[in-house]
Design a protein around this motif. Structure first.
Motif, PDB file in Angstrom:
ATOM      1  N   GLU A   1      56.073  58.641  14.937  1.00 35.52           N
ATOM      2  CA  GLU A   1      54.784  58.122  15.379  1.00 35.52           C
ATOM      3  C   GLU A   1      54.095  57.397  14.221  1.00 35.52           C
ATOM      4  OE1 GLU A   1      50.930  59.821  17.855  1.00 35.52           O
ATOM      5  OE2 GLU A   1      52.336  61.206  16.920  1.00 35.52           O
ATOM      6  N   GLY A   2      53.674  56.152  14.471  1.00 32.28           N
ATOM      7  CA  GLY A   2      53.013  55.357  13.440  1.00 32.28           C
ATOM      8  C   GLY A   2      53.944  54.521  12.593  1.00 32.28           C
ATOM      9  N   ASP A   3      55.256  54.635  12.819  1.00 31.43           N
ATOM     10  CA  ASP A   3      56.229  53.834  12.070  1.00 31.43           C
ATOM     11  C   ASP A   3      56.120  52.358  12.431  1.00 31.43           C
ATOM     12  OD1 ASP A   3      57.650  55.346  10.255  1.00 31.43           O
ATOM     13  OD2 ASP A   3      59.340  55.762  11.576  1.00 31.43           O
ATOM     14  N   PHE A   4      56.580  51.514  11.522  1.00 28.11           N
ATOM     15  CA  PHE A   4      56.794  50.092  11.787  1.00 28.11           C
ATOM     16  C   PHE A   4      58.180  49.785  11.235  1.00 28.11           C
ATOM     17  CE2 PHE A   4      54.967  45.522  11.012  1.00 28.11           C
ATOM     18  CZ  PHE A   4      55.950  45.009  11.837  1.00 28.11           C
ATOM     19  N   VAL A   5      59.171  49.750  12.127  1.00 24.95           N
ATOM     20  CA  VAL A   5      60.574  49.617  11.746  1.00 24.95           C
ATOM     21  C   VAL A   5      61.088  48.251  12.167  1.00 24.95           C
ATOM     22  CG1 VAL A   5      62.887  50.574  11.999  1.00 24.95           C
ATOM     23  CG2 VAL A   5      60.901  52.097  12.066  1.00 24.95           C
ATOM     24  N   ALA A   6      61.692  47.534  11.222  1.00 27.80           N
ATOM     25  CA  ALA A   6      62.364  46.272  11.540  1.00 27.80           C
ATOM     26  C   ALA A   6      63.864  46.515  11.583  1.00 27.80           C
ATOM     27  CB  ALA A   6      62.038  45.215  10.502  1.00 27.80           C
TER      28      ALA A   6
ATOM     29  N   THR B   1      53.011  52.447  17.128  1.00 21.92           N
ATOM     30  CA  THR B   1      54.380  52.542  16.628  1.00 21.92           C
ATOM     31  C   THR B   1      55.145  51.295  17.083  1.00 21.92           C
ATOM     32  OG1 THR B   1      54.256  54.938  16.835  1.00 21.92           O
ATOM     33  CG2 THR B   1      56.445  53.968  16.571  1.00 21.92           C
ATOM     34  N   ILE B   2      55.775  50.606  16.122  1.00 23.18           N
ATOM     35  CA  ILE B   2      56.389  49.313  16.423  1.00 23.18           C
ATOM     36  C   ILE B   2      57.840  49.287  15.958  1.00 23.18           C
ATOM     37  CG2 ILE B   2      56.320  46.828  15.940  1.00 23.18           C
ATOM     38  CD1 ILE B   2      53.242  47.220  15.538  1.00 23.18           C
ATOM     39  N   VAL B   3      58.713  48.845  16.856  1.00 15.58           N
ATOM     40  CA  VAL B   3      60.105  48.543  16.517  1.00 15.58           C
ATOM     41  C   VAL B   3      60.278  47.042  16.698  1.00 15.58           C
ATOM     42  CG1 VAL B   3      62.530  48.917  17.054  1.00 15.58           C
ATOM     43  CG2 VAL B   3      60.911  50.828  17.214  1.00 15.58           C
TER      44      VAL B   3
ATOM     45  N   LEU C   1      57.940  47.389  21.454  1.00 16.01           N
ATOM     46  CA  LEU C   1      59.256  46.853  21.108  1.00 16.01           C
ATOM     47  C   LEU C   1      59.164  45.330  21.100  1.00 16.01           C
ATOM     48  CD1 LEU C   1      62.237  47.396  20.515  1.00 16.01           C
ATOM     49  CD2 LEU C   1      62.644  47.508  22.983  1.00 16.01           C
ATOM     50  N   ALA C   2      59.267  44.752  19.890  1.00 14.20           N
ATOM     51  CA  ALA C   2      59.068  43.314  19.721  1.00 14.20           C
ATOM     52  C   ALA C   2      60.409  42.654  19.409  1.00 14.20           C
ATOM     53  CB  ALA C   2      58.077  43.046  18.596  1.00 14.20           C
ATOM     54  N   ASP C   3      60.857  41.761  20.294  1.00 14.46           N
ATOM     55  CA  ASP C   3      62.138  41.076  20.144  1.00 14.46           C
ATOM     56  C   ASP C   3      61.904  39.654  19.644  1.00 14.46           C
ATOM     57  OD1 ASP C   3      64.750  40.201  20.305  1.00 14.46           O
ATOM     58  OD2 ASP C   3      64.683  39.863  22.463  1.00 14.46           O
ATOM     59  N   GLU C   4      62.182  39.407  18.363  1.00  9.59           N
ATOM     60  CA  GLU C   4      61.986  38.083  17.749  1.00  9.59           C
ATOM     61  C   GLU C   4      60.624  37.503  18.149  1.00  9.59           C
ATOM     62  OE1 GLU C   4      64.013  36.918  15.570  1.00  9.59           O
ATOM     63  OE2 GLU C   4      66.067  37.533  16.023  1.00  9.59           O
ATOM     64  N   PRO C   5      59.518  38.208  17.888  1.00  6.16           N
ATOM     65  CA  PRO C   5      58.219  37.791  18.433  1.00  6.16           C
ATOM     66  C   PRO C   5      57.696  36.464  17.902  1.00  6.16           C
ATOM     67  CG  PRO C   5      57.927  39.532  16.813  1.00  6.16           C
ATOM     68  CD  PRO C   5      59.407  39.420  17.061  1.00  6.16           C
TER      69      PRO C   5
ATOM     70  N   SER D   1      70.871  43.137  19.446  1.00  7.44           N
ATOM     71  CA  SER D   1      70.391  42.969  20.826  1.00  7.44           C
ATOM     72  C   SER D   1      70.842  44.134  21.708  1.00  7.44           C
ATOM     73  CB  SER D   1      70.902  41.646  21.410  1.00  7.44           C
ATOM     74  OG  SER D   1      70.328  40.551  20.725  1.00  7.44           O
ATOM     75  N   THR D   2      72.076  44.606  21.472  1.00 10.73           N
ATOM     76  CA  THR D   2      72.563  45.775  22.221  1.00 10.73           C
ATOM     77  C   THR D   2      71.702  46.993  21.914  1.00 10.73           C
ATOM     78  OG1 THR D   2      74.814  44.915  22.149  1.00 10.73           O
ATOM     79  CG2 THR D   2      74.555  47.253  22.655  1.00 10.73           C
ATOM     80  N   LEU D   3      71.388  47.199  20.632  1.00  9.08           N
ATOM     81  CA  LEU D   3      70.547  48.332  20.250  1.00  9.08           C
ATOM     82  C   LEU D   3      69.153  48.200  20.855  1.00  9.08           C
ATOM     83  CD1 LEU D   3      70.141  50.929  18.674  1.00  9.08           C
ATOM     84  CD2 LEU D   3      69.653  49.554  16.632  1.00  9.08           C
ATOM     85  N   MET D   4      68.598  46.982  20.849  1.00 12.58           N
ATOM     86  CA  MET D   4      67.290  46.772  21.462  1.00 12.58           C
ATOM     87  C   MET D   4      67.316  47.126  22.940  1.00 12.58           C
ATOM     88  SD  MET D   4      65.140  43.351  22.311  1.00 12.58           S
ATOM     89  CE  MET D   4      66.066  43.266  23.844  1.00 12.58           C
ATOM     90  N   ASN D   5      68.383  46.721  23.636  1.00 11.14           N
ATOM     91  CA  ASN D   5      68.476  47.007  25.069  1.00 11.14           C
ATOM     92  C   ASN D   5      68.564  48.509  25.338  1.00 11.14           C
ATOM     93  OD1 ASN D   5      68.339  44.319  25.799  1.00 11.14           O
ATOM     94  ND2 ASN D   5      70.557  44.051  25.878  1.00 11.14           N
ATOM     95  N   VAL D   6      69.248  49.229  24.458  1.00 11.33           N
ATOM     96  CA  VAL D   6      69.331  50.680  24.633  1.00 11.33           C
ATOM     97  C   VAL D   6      67.982  51.326  24.330  1.00 11.33           C
ATOM     98  CG1 VAL D   6      70.395  52.805  23.759  1.00 11.33           C
ATOM     99  CG2 VAL D   6      71.817  50.799  24.206  1.00 11.33           C
ATOM    100  N   ILE D   7      67.348  50.938  23.212  1.00  8.03           N
ATOM    101  CA  ILE D   7      66.034  51.489  22.869  1.00  8.03           C
ATOM    102  C   ILE D   7      65.034  51.190  23.982  1.00  8.03           C
ATOM    103  CG2 ILE D   7      64.056  51.266  21.293  1.00  8.03           C
ATOM    104  CD1 ILE D   7      66.070  50.853  19.018  1.00  8.03           C
TER     105      ILE D   7
END
Length: 237
Positions: A41-46, A204-206, A175-179, A56-62
Motif C-alpha cells: 500500500e502506497g508503493d509506486f512501482v515501475a 498505490t501505482i503500478v 495500473l498505468a500502461d505507458e501513460p 504486457s503479459t504481466l500487466m494483463n495478469v496484474i
C-alpha cells in the motif's frame, strides 16, 4: 512511556512463482518465467522492459485481464489466480483503476460522463456517481472542463480525464500502461507530475513502461527481460 508504532503498509499485490506459457505450433513460449512480486500500500512501482520482454503479459495478469498458467496471485487479500472471467471482471471494476496509453475515452460522451462509466457498471446511484466524478476531475485540475467532449480537450487533458476515471471508484490499485506514450515530451512530464502527486496522496501505482526516464520517477523499478523480473535498488525519496 512507549510510543505506539503505526502498522506497516499492507500487501496489495502478492505474486508467487507465476508462469505464463503460450503454445504456438510445436513451440512453447514462457512469457512469464517464475515471477514473484510484492506491491505494498502506497508503493509506486515501475515495471520496465523492451517490447517482447513480458511486461504486457504481466500487466494483463496484474490487471485481471488474463490468468497465469501456474503460480499464485493475491490482490488486496483475495486469491484470484483461478477465478472465472465473470468474477475477474467484477474484481477489475472494483479493485483496479486503469490508465491507458490511448486514453480509451468515448468520443460522444463528455468528460464527466466518461469518468462516470466504471461507476455505472458498478451500480452506483446516479447522484453519488456524479459527485464522485466531479471530485475526481477536480483532483486532476479539470473542474472547469467537465462538460467538454474529448475532441474539445488537448491530449494532456484527455489523459487527465482518463486518470480521473481511474480514480473515481477509489480502487486500491492504479495500473498505468505507458501513460505518456501518446503525448509530447512537455505534456508527458505534466502527466507524470500528476501521477507522482497521486502517489504522494497515498494512491498505490503500478506503472508499465519501456522508457527508463519514465521508470526513474517511480519509487521502485522492476526490470523484466525474457519473462523474468529483476528489481533494482529502491531510489531515495
Amino acid at each position: 512511556m512507549t510510543t505506539k508504532q503505526s502498522a506497516p503498509p499492507a500487501d496489495l499485490i502478492r505474486i508467487h512463482h507465476l508462469n505464463k506459457v503460450y503454445r504456438m505450433g510445436g513451440e512453447t513460449l514462457n512469457a512469464l518465467d517464475n515471477v514473484s512480486l510484492t506491491v505494498r500500500e502506497g508503493d509506486f512501482v515501475a515495471i520496465v522492459g523492451p517490447s517482447g520482454s513480458g511486461k504486457s503479459t504481466l500487466m494483463n495478469v496484474i490487471g485481471c485481464l488474463d490468468t497465469a498458467s501456474s503460480g499464485e496471485y493475491w490482490l488486496d487479500g483475495e486469491e484470484i489466480s483461478r477465478l472465472r472471467e465473470n468474477k475477474l471482471a467484477e474484481i477489475r471494476n472494483r479493485k483496479i483503476g486503469f490508465i491507458f496509453q490511448g486514453f480509451n475515452l468515448l468520443t460522444k460522451l463528455t468528460a464527466i460522463e466518461n469518468v462516470e462509466l466504471p461507476l455505472v457498471y458498478r451500480g452506483v446511484p446516479a447522484k453519488q456517481r456524479r459527485q464522485q466524478a466531479i471530485e475526481a476531475l477536480g483532483k486532476v485540475g479539470l473542474a472547469e472542463r467537465i462538460h467538454h467532449r474529448p475532441v474539445e480537450l488537448s491530449g494532456g487533458q484527455q489523459q487527465r480525464v482518463a486518470i480521473a476515471r481511474a480514480l473515481a471508484g477509489n480502487p486500491p490499485i492504479l495500473l498505468a500502461d505507458e501513460p505518456t506514450g501518446a503525448l509530447d515530451t512537455k505534456t508527458g512530464i505534466e502527466v507524470m507530475g500528476f501521477i507522482r502527486e497521486l502517489n504522494s496522496l497515498g494512491h498505490t501505482i503500478v506503472l508499465i513502461t519501456h522508457d527508463p526516464d519514465i521508470s526513474r520517477q517511480a519509487k521502485r523499478i522492476v526490470r523484466i527481460q525474457d519473462g523474468r523480473l529483476h528489481e533494482e535498488e529502491a531510489r531515495a525519496e
